[in-house]
Each structure stands twice: as structure tokens, then as C-alpha cells.
Design an enzyme around this catalytic site. Structure first.
Site, PDB file in Angstrom:
ATOM      1  N   TRP A 161       0.964  -1.169  -0.237  1.00  0.00           N
ATOM      2  CA  TRP A 161      -0.168  -0.028  -0.005  1.00  0.00           C
ATOM      3  C   TRP A 161       0.767   1.150  -0.096  1.00  0.00           C
ATOM      4  CZ3 TRP A 161      -4.499  -1.397  -1.275  1.00  0.00           C
ATOM      5  CH2 TRP A 161      -5.263  -2.571  -0.706  1.00  0.00           C
ATOM      6  N   GLU A 377      -4.014   6.533   7.201  1.00  0.00           N
ATOM      7  CA  GLU A 377      -3.424   7.021   8.185  1.00  0.00           C
ATOM      8  C   GLU A 377      -4.323   6.633   9.528  1.00  0.00           C
ATOM      9  OE1 GLU A 377      -1.528   8.153   6.476  1.00  0.00           O
ATOM     10  OE2 GLU A 377      -1.838  10.280   5.840  1.00  0.00           O
TER      11      GLU A 377
HETATM   12  C1  LIG Z   1      -5.455   3.021  -1.071  1.00  0.00           C
HETATM   13  C2  LIG Z   1      -4.516   3.102   0.071  1.00  0.00           C
HETATM   14  C3  LIG Z   1      -3.748   3.761   0.321  1.00  0.00           C
HETATM   15  C4  LIG Z   1      -2.601   3.602   1.456  1.00  0.00           C
HETATM   16  N1  LIG Z   1      -1.347   4.278   1.420  1.00  0.00           N
HETATM   17  C5  LIG Z   1      -0.498   3.950   2.398  1.00  0.00           C
HETATM   18  C6  LIG Z   1       0.896   4.722   2.228  1.00  0.00           C
HETATM   19  O1  LIG Z   1       0.921   5.465   1.528  1.00  0.00           O
HETATM   20  N2  LIG Z   1       1.734   4.131   3.209  1.00  0.00           N
HETATM   21  C7  LIG Z   1       1.496   3.199   4.263  1.00  0.00           C
HETATM   22  O2  LIG Z   1       2.393   2.774   4.902  1.00  0.00           O
HETATM   23  N3  LIG Z   1       0.181   2.641   4.418  1.00  0.00           N
HETATM   24  C8  LIG Z   1      -0.850   2.827   3.483  1.00  0.00           C
HETATM   25  N4  LIG Z   1      -2.003   2.297   3.528  1.00  0.00           N
HETATM   26  C9  LIG Z   1      -2.352   1.373   4.491  1.00  0.00           C
HETATM   27  C10 LIG Z   1      -3.196   1.790   5.409  1.00  0.00           C
HETATM   28  O3  LIG Z   1      -2.610   2.614   6.275  1.00  0.00           O
HETATM   29  C11 LIG Z   1      -3.817   0.417   6.228  1.00  0.00           C
HETATM   30  O4  LIG Z   1      -4.482  -0.087   5.359  1.00  0.00           O
HETATM   31  C12 LIG Z   1      -4.483   0.795   7.474  1.00  0.00           C
HETATM   32  O5  LIG Z   1      -3.572   1.521   8.351  1.00  0.00           O
HETATM   33  C13 LIG Z   1      -5.205  -0.418   7.813  1.00  0.00           C
HETATM   34  O6  LIG Z   1      -4.383  -1.443   8.220  1.00  0.00           O
HETATM   35  P1  LIG Z   1      -4.670  -2.867   7.455  1.00  0.00           P
HETATM   36  O7  LIG Z   1      -5.338  -2.646   6.210  1.00  0.00           O
HETATM   37  O8  LIG Z   1      -3.726  -3.758   7.563  1.00  0.00           O
HETATM   38  O9  LIG Z   1      -6.039  -3.200   8.638  1.00  0.00           O
HETATM   39  P2  LIG Z   1      -5.778  -3.977   9.923  1.00  0.00           P
HETATM   40  O10 LIG Z   1      -4.819  -3.536  10.830  1.00  0.00           O
HETATM   41  O11 LIG Z   1      -5.487  -5.414   9.633  1.00  0.00           O
HETATM   42  O12 LIG Z   1      -7.262  -3.803  10.406  1.00  0.00           O
HETATM   43  C14 LIG Z   1      -8.483  -4.783  10.009  1.00  0.00           C
HETATM   44  C15 LIG Z   1      -9.682  -4.373  10.682  1.00  0.00           C
HETATM   45  O13 LIG Z   1      -9.592  -4.451  12.120  1.00  0.00           O
HETATM   46  C16 LIG Z   1      -9.621  -3.338  12.996  1.00  0.00           C
HETATM   47  N5  LIG Z   1      -8.428  -3.287  14.179  1.00  0.00           N
HETATM   48  C17 LIG Z   1      -7.312  -3.525  13.953  1.00  0.00           C
HETATM   49  N6  LIG Z   1      -6.691  -3.380  14.962  1.00  0.00           N
HETATM   50  C18 LIG Z   1      -7.801  -3.117  16.147  1.00  0.00           C
HETATM   51  C19 LIG Z   1      -7.736  -2.730  17.461  1.00  0.00           C
HETATM   52  N7  LIG Z   1      -6.627  -2.716  18.157  1.00  0.00           N
HETATM   53  N8  LIG Z   1      -8.753  -2.338  17.950  1.00  0.00           N
HETATM   54  C20 LIG Z   1     -10.065  -2.343  17.400  1.00  0.00           C
HETATM   55  N9  LIG Z   1     -10.159  -2.623  15.902  1.00  0.00           N
HETATM   56  C21 LIG Z   1      -9.063  -2.791  15.390  1.00  0.00           C
HETATM   57  C22 LIG Z   1      -9.470  -1.952  11.913  1.00  0.00           C
HETATM   58  O14 LIG Z   1     -10.025  -1.065  12.191  1.00  0.00           O
HETATM   59  C23 LIG Z   1     -10.223  -2.786  10.642  1.00  0.00           C
HETATM   60  O15 LIG Z   1     -11.197  -2.399  10.890  1.00  0.00           O
HETATM   61  C24 LIG Z   1      -2.948   2.539   2.379  1.00  0.00           C
HETATM   62  C25 LIG Z   1      -3.977   1.796   2.223  1.00  0.00           C
HETATM   63  C26 LIG Z   1      -4.848   1.859   1.112  1.00  0.00           C
HETATM   64  C27 LIG Z   1      -6.187   1.099   1.176  1.00  0.00           C
END
Ligand SMILES: Cc1cc2nc3c(=O)[nH]c(=O)nc-3n(C[C@H](O)[C@H](O)[C@H](O)COP(=O)(O)OP(=O)(O)OC[C@H]3O[C@@H](n4cnc5c(N)ncnc54)[C@H](O)[C@@H]3O)c2cc1C
Length: 397
Positions: A161, A377
Site C-alpha cells: 500500500w 492514516e
Molecule cells: C488506497 C490505500 C493507500 C494506502 N497508502 C498507504 C501508504 O502510503 N503508506 C502506508 O504505510 N500505508 C498505506 N495504506 C495502508 C493503510 O494505512 C492501512 O490499510 C490501514 O492502516 C489499516 O491497516 P490494515 O489494512 O492492515 O487493516 P488491519 O490493521 O488489519 O485492520 C483490519 C480491521 O481491524 C480493525 N482493528 C485493527 N486493530 C484493532 C484494534 N486494536 N482495535 C479495534 N479494531 C482494530 C481495523 O480498524 C480494521 O477495521 C494505504 C491503504 C490503502 C487502502
């Protein structure tokens, strides 16, 4: 009343910058966005124009060639740009975070090396924490930099990502260094990785496989980043301080959250504008739908949400500009603005009836763009974690 999302107390310079950006959005972005979006084409002409306008250097100090503007000015510009098309604000976002981190945590040599080129947009920043197995849980990062006998580091692992992955030339990457600290956060280090624009193996041991096909947020490239024996120098470490990466990146994310709330404000404003116009044009049962109370009340709700989100975003930006820590204010602004943006966009979509489902109407794009703001973010759940932890510390009995 005045139009929504006005900001009191701006300087003449701020008003001039915003008026220029607003004209640019009306003339260059709104008319051209549908074409770029439909073909998922990078909006190079718009980006080039933003370079000429100095937008890539908006918050970079004047001594390094930037405009030295505040976070508030930046956020208000982002709100305007996102009103035109969210992807355009995404081109600036990661660049702005990397420039901010360099300004706050870079050595003087690193600032001299990167900031002047970043101010012109010649060097463009991307920001990489996420991996295939993790996004919210940053401390679980697996990509590893191993120190070699010559004092350099070899990096191996996969990042996920990466916004602006193909079009950036400087990536701030958070990796595990495991140099003996006892706390997991202290074993993470931010490297400044320079690379050319493009896809494939762009440098020895560094591959950008290609663009990820996304629901919305089109035009802008989001990629993976694969390290396989990539060699980095010790002076590529941000601030030349191993083990500080987690705190440096979180500082960057904090201003990034103000930026995401500004983007949510911009998308929400546009969704409202589309709805309020359509509701006065579309007739049912002999009158414009805006004259049915159910629709008029929706407009009132949407406007109130737009206004509240704007005020929270401005408050979070001003707090940071005053030198205070703004983690809670930025978390609240990001949470509220992204949730309200999602709601307002859906309300606007419903007001459009069947036409909202047609690609001919702009609201269709907003429906696909808005969900990203709930995630980028830090998700809403992560914002609530930050807010509630601080609340319980502040109100401890
Ligand atoms: C289009 C796009 C662009 C992006 N650009 C960047 C970028 O430039 N750089 C970068 O580093 N990242 C980037 N990201 C990544 C983005 O920051 C992550 O997708 C986001 O932080 C969520 O992480 P994850 O997808 O691994 O979800 P997870 O962390 O796996 O979470 C899955 C679900 O569980 C919930 N959850 C997780 N932990 C907890 C908790 N402790 N308590 C309650 N609920 C929880 C979350 O809210 C979510 O609903 C991008 C993502 C997208 C889709």
C-alpha cells in the site's frame, strides 16, 4: 449566512493562496478529473501545474526553498484540492509527510540534500509503514535491515500500500533493525530510500511490482515495494538515529491525520454541493425534491456535518501550528471528518436517486473515493484507541 466551511482569521497571504488554489480546482481539476479517473491515468498535467504553483513546497521552510506556510494553510489547500478530486490531494499527502519528517527529524545534511529538491517537486516523497500482514499494528513490522561489517545495512522484506509508489523518488520506509533495544518500538528505524520513478526492479534489490487496482482513488499509483538484499547506507537513516523510526513516523502521521481530515472535508463539501444543486433541479410530485421536507432535512444534516468536520480540522491544524501536541485533536478530527464524509456522500448519493448509480454523475466517484478516508492514516477504530487512551489518562480517578 455565508457558504459552508469558511475559516475566520486568515491572513491576506493565506486568502490569496486559497483563492489561487480554488481557481485552479475549478479550471483544471473539476473538468478534467472524470477523464483521468475513468482511464485510471496519472494526472501528470495537473501535477506539473501544482509544481509551478509551489504546492509541493508549501510547508517547507523558506531557507530550503519552500513557502514556509503553516499546517493550517496546507490543510485548507488540501480541502480545496480534494473538493476537486481526492486523488490530487493524495499526490501531495505522502510528499508533505516526508518533508515534514525531514524538517523535524532530519540532520542538517539531510535537509540540505532533500528539502530544496522537494520544494520544487523535483524530488517527490512516499511514506511506507504498511506490510501485507499489518497496517494498524505498526510495531509488528517484519521488513528487516541488518547491519553489515562495513557499517551499511541490507534490507529484506515486503511493503504494501505505498501511495505514490511508482511516481515518487524518495521513500521514507520504516523497518526493523533489532539493534538491542528492549522495547519493540525502539527496534524500528526509518530509512530514506532514493529511487527512480517507474516500475520493476528500479534499483538493485528494490522492486515496485506495479499499480494495485483499487475501488476508487484512481489515477494515483498505489504499489507494493519489495526489498531483496537492498543496500542502504547508515547516513540514509532519518536523523542518523537508529531505533527512532517509530516515533518519527508517528509524528508524521499526526500531521497526516489533519491532512486526511482536510481531504474528507473537501470530499464532503463537494458531495453536499452536488446534492443541493440536484435537489433544486429534480422534480417529483410537481415540485423540486428540495421542497420535500425529507430531502430538505437531509440537506440540513449534511451541511451541519460538513461544518462540524471543517471546524474540527481547523482546530487540529491550529493547535499543531501553535506548537502544542495535537494527537487527540488530530485523531478526533480524522475520525469525525472521515465518518461524516462517508455519511454525507451516501446522503448525496441517495438524493440523486437512480442517477447517483450512473458513472455520468460525479457522486458515483465520490461514493468510491470516500471509503478510503475511513482507512488511510489509521482506521476509525485506531483513532478511537488513541482518543480513549488519552481521555482515560486525563480523567483518571
Ligand atoms: C488506497 C490505500 C493507500 C494506502 N497508502 C498507504 C501508504 O502510503 N503508506 C502506508 O504505510 N500505508 C498505506 N495504506 C495502508 C493503510 O494505512 C492501512 O490499510 C490501514 O492502516 C489499516 O491497516 P490494515 O489494512 O492492515 O487493516 P488491519 O490493521 O488489519 O485492520 C483490519 C480491521 O481491524 C480493525 N482493528 C485493527 N486493530 C484493532 C484494534 N486494536 N482495535 C479495534 N479494531 C482494530 C481495523 O480498524 C480494521 O477495521 C494505504 C491503504 C490503502 C487502502
Amino acid at each position: 449566512m455565508t457558504k459552508l466551511a469558511q475559516t475566520l482569521g486568515l491572513t491576506e497571504t493565506q486568502n490569496e493562496i486559497l483563492a489561487t488554489v480554488r481557481r485552479f480546482v475549478e479550471k483544471e481539476i473539476i473538468p478534467n478529473a472524470p477523464e483521468f479517473e475513468k482511464s485510471d491515468t496519472y494526472p501528470q498535467a495537473i501535477v506539473d501545474h501544482m509544481k509551478d504553483m509551489g504546492l509541493f513546497g508549501l510547508m517547507i521552510p523558506e531557507e530550503y526553498g519552500g513557502l514556509g506556510e503553516s499546517l493550517l494553510t496546507y490543510a485548507l489547500c488540501v480541502e480545496e484540492l480534494a473538493r476537486g478530486w481526492m486523488s490530487i490531494s493524495g499526490v501531495l499527502n505522502t510528499h508533505f509527510i516526508v518533508a515534514y519528517m525531514l524538517r523535524q527529524h532530519g540532520t542538517e545534511a539531510q535537509k540540505q540534500r532533500f528539502l530544496p529538491r522537494m520544494a520544487t517537486g523535483e524530488t517527490r516523497g512516499a511514506f511506507s509503514m504498511s506490510e501485507p500482514e499489518l497496517g494498524s499494528d505498526v510495531a509488528a513490522i517484519r521488513t528487516r535491515a541488518t547491519r553489515t561489517d562495513d557499517g551499511n545495512y541490507t534490507i529484506d522484506g515486503q511493503k504494501m500500500w505505498l501511495t505514490n509508489g511508482g511516481t515518487s523518488t524518495l521513500v521514507a520506509v520504516l523497518v526493523r533493525t533489532d539493534e538491542g533495544a528492549d522495547k519493540p518500538h525502539r527496534n524500528l528505524t526509518a530509512f530514506l530510500v532514493e529511487k527512480p520513478v517507474g516500475y520493476g526492479e528500479v534499483a538493485p534489490g528494490l522492486t515496485i511490482p506495479g499499480k494495485i487496482d483499487k475501488l476508487g482513488y484512481k489515477g494515483i499509483d498505489t504499489t507494493e515495494l519489495i526489498f531483496d538484499g537492498y543496500v542502504a547506507n547508515a547516513d540514509d537513516i532519518l536523523g542518523e538515529a537508529p531505533g527512532q523510526g517509530f516515533f518519527q513516523m508517528m509524528d508524521g502521521i499526526e500531521v497526516g491525520r489533519v491532512n486526511v481530515s482536510a481531504r474528507a472535508c473537501g470530499v464532503g463539501i463537494r458531495a453536499f454541493e452536488l446534492a443541493v444543486r440536484y435537489a433544486q433541479q429534480r422534480q417529483t410530485f410537481g415540485k423540486p425534491i428540495a421542497e420535500h421536507q425529507a430531502i430538505a432535512f437531509q440537506l440540513a444534516e449534511m451541511a451541519t456535518k460538513v461544518e462540524a468536520a471543517h471546524l474540527m480540522m481547523v482546530n487540529a491544524a491550529r493547535l499543531k501550528d501553535s506548537g502544542e501536541r495535537n494527537d487527540v485533536a488530530a485523531g478526533m478530527a480524522k475520525y469525525l471528518a472521515s465518518e461524516f464524509c462517508s455519511e454525507v456522500t451516501e446522503q448525496s448519493f441517495r438524493i440523486h436517486g437512480g442517477y447517483g448509480y450512473s458513472k455520468e454523475y460525479e457522486i458515483e466517484r465520490l461514493m468510491r473515493d470516500a471509503p478510503f478516508l475511513l482507512i488511510g492514516e489509521g482506521t476509525s477504530e485506531i483513532q478511537k484507541n488513541i482518543i480513549s487512551k488519552r481521555l482515560l489518562a486525563e480523567y483518571r480517578i
